[in-house]
Design an enzyme around this catalytic site. Structure first.
Site, PDB file in Angstrom:
ATOM      1  N   THR A   1       3.245  -5.107   1.716  1.00  0.00           N
ATOM      2  CA  THR A   1       2.271  -4.156   1.193  1.00  0.00           C
ATOM      3  C   THR A   1       1.460  -4.829   0.091  1.00  0.00           C
ATOM      4  OG1 THR A   1       3.568  -2.199   1.741  1.00  0.00           O
ATOM      5  CG2 THR A   1       1.957  -1.976  -0.031  1.00  0.00           C
TER       6      THR A   1
ATOM      7  N   PRO B   1       7.048   3.254   6.263  1.00  0.00           N
ATOM      8  CA  PRO B   1       7.971   3.029   5.145  1.00  0.00           C
ATOM      9  C   PRO B   1       7.645   3.944   3.967  1.00  0.00           C
ATOM     10  CG  PRO B   1       6.317   1.302   5.214  1.00  0.00           C
ATOM     11  CD  PRO B   1       6.084   2.159   6.426  1.00  0.00           C
TER      12      PRO B   1
ATOM     13  N   LYS C   1       0.105  -4.888   5.005  1.00  0.00           N
ATOM     14  CA  LYS C   1      -0.126  -3.446   5.004  1.00  0.00           C
ATOM     15  C   LYS C   1      -1.018  -3.087   3.810  1.00  0.00           C
ATOM     16  CE  LYS C   1       2.279   1.029   4.862  1.00  0.00           C
ATOM     17  NZ  LYS C   1       1.752   1.548   3.586  1.00  0.00           N
TER      18      LYS C   1
ATOM     19  N   HIS D   1      -2.947   3.773   1.795  1.00  0.00           N
ATOM     20  CA  HIS D   1      -1.756   4.315   1.154  1.00  0.00           C
ATOM     21  C   HIS D   1      -1.826   5.848   1.068  1.00  0.00           C
ATOM     22  CE1 HIS D   1       1.750   2.279  -0.701  1.00  0.00           C
ATOM     23  NE2 HIS D   1       2.003   3.474  -1.184  1.00  0.00           N
TER      24      HIS D   1
ATOM     25  N   ASP E   1      -2.496   3.554   9.590  1.00  0.00           N
ATOM     26  CA  ASP E   1      -1.692   4.393   8.712  1.00  0.00           C
ATOM     27  C   ASP E   1      -2.625   5.221   7.830  1.00  0.00           C
ATOM     28  OD1 ASP E   1       0.869   4.996   7.061  1.00  0.00           O
ATOM     29  OD2 ASP E   1      -0.500   4.164   5.574  1.00  0.00           O
TER      30      ASP E   1
ATOM     31  N   GLY F   1       4.074   9.081   8.213  1.00  0.00           N
ATOM     32  CA  GLY F   1       4.922   9.131   7.035  1.00  0.00           C
ATOM     33  C   GLY F   1       5.175  10.519   6.502  1.00  0.00           C
TER      34      GLY F   1
ATOM     35  N   GLY G   1       9.510   5.319   0.201  1.00  0.00           N
ATOM     36  CA  GLY G   1      10.611   5.045  -0.720  1.00  0.00           C
ATOM     37  C   GLY G   1      11.402   6.275  -1.124  1.00  0.00           C
TER      38      GLY G   1
END
Length: 429
Positions: free
Chosen positions: A206, A109, A293, A317, A348, A371, A111
């Protein structure tokens, strides 16, 4: 690896994409219009994006030491190739929350995708549908939940699928909803209800970004993109009926109102709030999986298990929150040791190549989220660029399995396939 162990079934021959590129270049003189070498791909986005969009895609916390640690951790682990293994067919497929997907890769995901292409999230959603891979939609998207679901279904309908739908049969390919949870419960419930009604059947909350990390490159340009005049951003929030009833007049005065109230609100949540939203998601979805997450400690993964979560996403992140934090790959080991086998573990942060995917799976991840790669790709030609990058990554994974002597990604790619090498300095990538 057991020499007699056979893969469950052949996966799509992703490696053939390499042949396609060679054939188009050699016979037709048609070359890829950008490099998929990760370092060159990132650098070339400076030419395709405006300055603020480039910063949003590439900024890190502090001195970027966590981002560097993510890559260095992959460097420290080395693959042990096996020879004289018949890898003419491979099985890259995995089970994730009841979905059988053709490769252990999810679209992470991210944004405000309209910063990278005019169609925003419709691009990766469509490509994910084509590939049969799960697409994860961010709360901070620049397209509505419903439109993204339609794009995902359209992509899935355009090709033969290799995925298995969940029992509710709402989605043609798996799609998950990533939640940034504010402190307005009505808005949270409204978003989750819309997501479920649109076929998003897994919720990932998240937990590491209730406040933006200190990102100097963004600070230098005052690059809070949701406030930047003309930046497409909060369409999902604006289209949420519950939010508009409560905050519509404020939103008209301030482009950033909804994102401040509902996303990066600067007020930390606790485990009680996790249990509340998990209960609400289970009520709305009939008990479909809920995961966290941003988990980086084995103790937090254990707490998530005790709270009833179906899984966690091990993530820092992408180095954008805590500078100097543990690498995501090192955190993966801690989480696997704490809860391995008891819940689904996704990985991730830092994935750039097929060997990265291989290493994360070998160290205990059930699948990985990708990502920045597809963001960089869609920054070069939108849909075509996004598709080229993801098909290239799939080919890379497939070829790594082939030449490395591993046939089944679930049965053969284990800890014994790697060697830890603590010495040496990671070269420039």
């Amino acid at each position: 690896m057991d020499p007699g162990n056979k893969p469950k079934g052949p996966s799509p021959h992703y490696s053939l994409y390499q042949r396609q590129v060679f054939r188009e270049g050699g016979e037709q003189g048609v070359l890829p219009f950008f490099s998929v070498h990760p370092k060159q791909l990132q650098a070339s986005t400076k030419e395709t994006l405006d300055y603020r969009s480039y910063l949003y895609a590439n900024s890190n916390a502090g001195l970027s030491w966590t981002d560097h640690a993510n890559r260095e951790a992959f460097y420290r682990w080395r693959i042990i190739p096996r020879m004289l293994v018949d890898t003419s067919t491979r099985d890259l497929s995995v089970d994730v929350f009841g979905h059988r997907i053709p490769a252990p890769i999810l679209f992470a995901p991210i944004g405000i995708n309209k910063l990278y292409s005019p169609e925003g999230e419709l691009v990766p959603a469509k490509v994910a549908g084509e590939l049969g891979l799960p697409y994860c939609l961010s709360t901070a998207a620049s397209q509505s939940i419903e439109d993204v679901a339609a794009a995902n279904d359209a992509g899935a309908a355009s090709v033969e699928q290799h995925s298995t739908d969940h029992s509710g049969k709402k989605a043609k390919t798996p799609r998950f909803f990533q939640l940034y949870m504010g402190h307005d419960d009505d808005v949270t419930i409204s978003l989750l209800t819309r997501a479920w009604n649109s076929g998003f059947d897994v919720c990932m909350l998240t937990v590491d970004t209730w406040q933006l990390g200190w990102r100097p490159t963004d600070i230098d340009a005052a690059n809070y993109t949701f406030y930047y005049p003309g930046t497409p951003g909060n369409e999902m929030g604006e289209s949420d009926p519950t939010f508009m009833r409560k905050y519509g007049s404020e939103l008209s005065r301030d482009k950033g109102t909804w994102i401040d109230k509902c996303v990066w609100h600067g007020k930390a949540h606790t485990w009680d709030r996790v249990k509340w939203v998990e209960k609400e998601w289970h009520r709305i979805s009939g008990g479909r999986p809920f995961l966290l997450k941003g988990i980086q400690a084995g103790a937090d993964a254990q707490a998530a298990l005790e709270a009833g979560c179906a899984g966690v996403v091990v993530s820092n992140h992408a180095g954008r929150q805590v500078d100097g934090a543990i690498s995501s790959l090192d955190a993966l080991e801690d989480v696997v040791n704490a809860v391995g086998g008891k819940m689904t573990i996704l990985f991730d942060s830092g994935i750039r190549t097929g060997s990265d995917v291989f290493k994360a799976i070998a160290l205990g991840a059930d699948a990985v989220l990708v990502g920045r790669l597809w963001v960089w790709g869609m920054s070069h030609g939108g849909e075509a660029g996004c598709r080229h990058v993801m098909k290239s990554l799939l080919a890379d994974v497939d070829i790594t399995m082939t030449v490395g002597g591993y046939r089944s990604i679930t049965d053969d790619v284990k800890r014994h396939a790697l060697k830890w090498c603590p010495y040496g300095t990671m070269p420039p990538e």
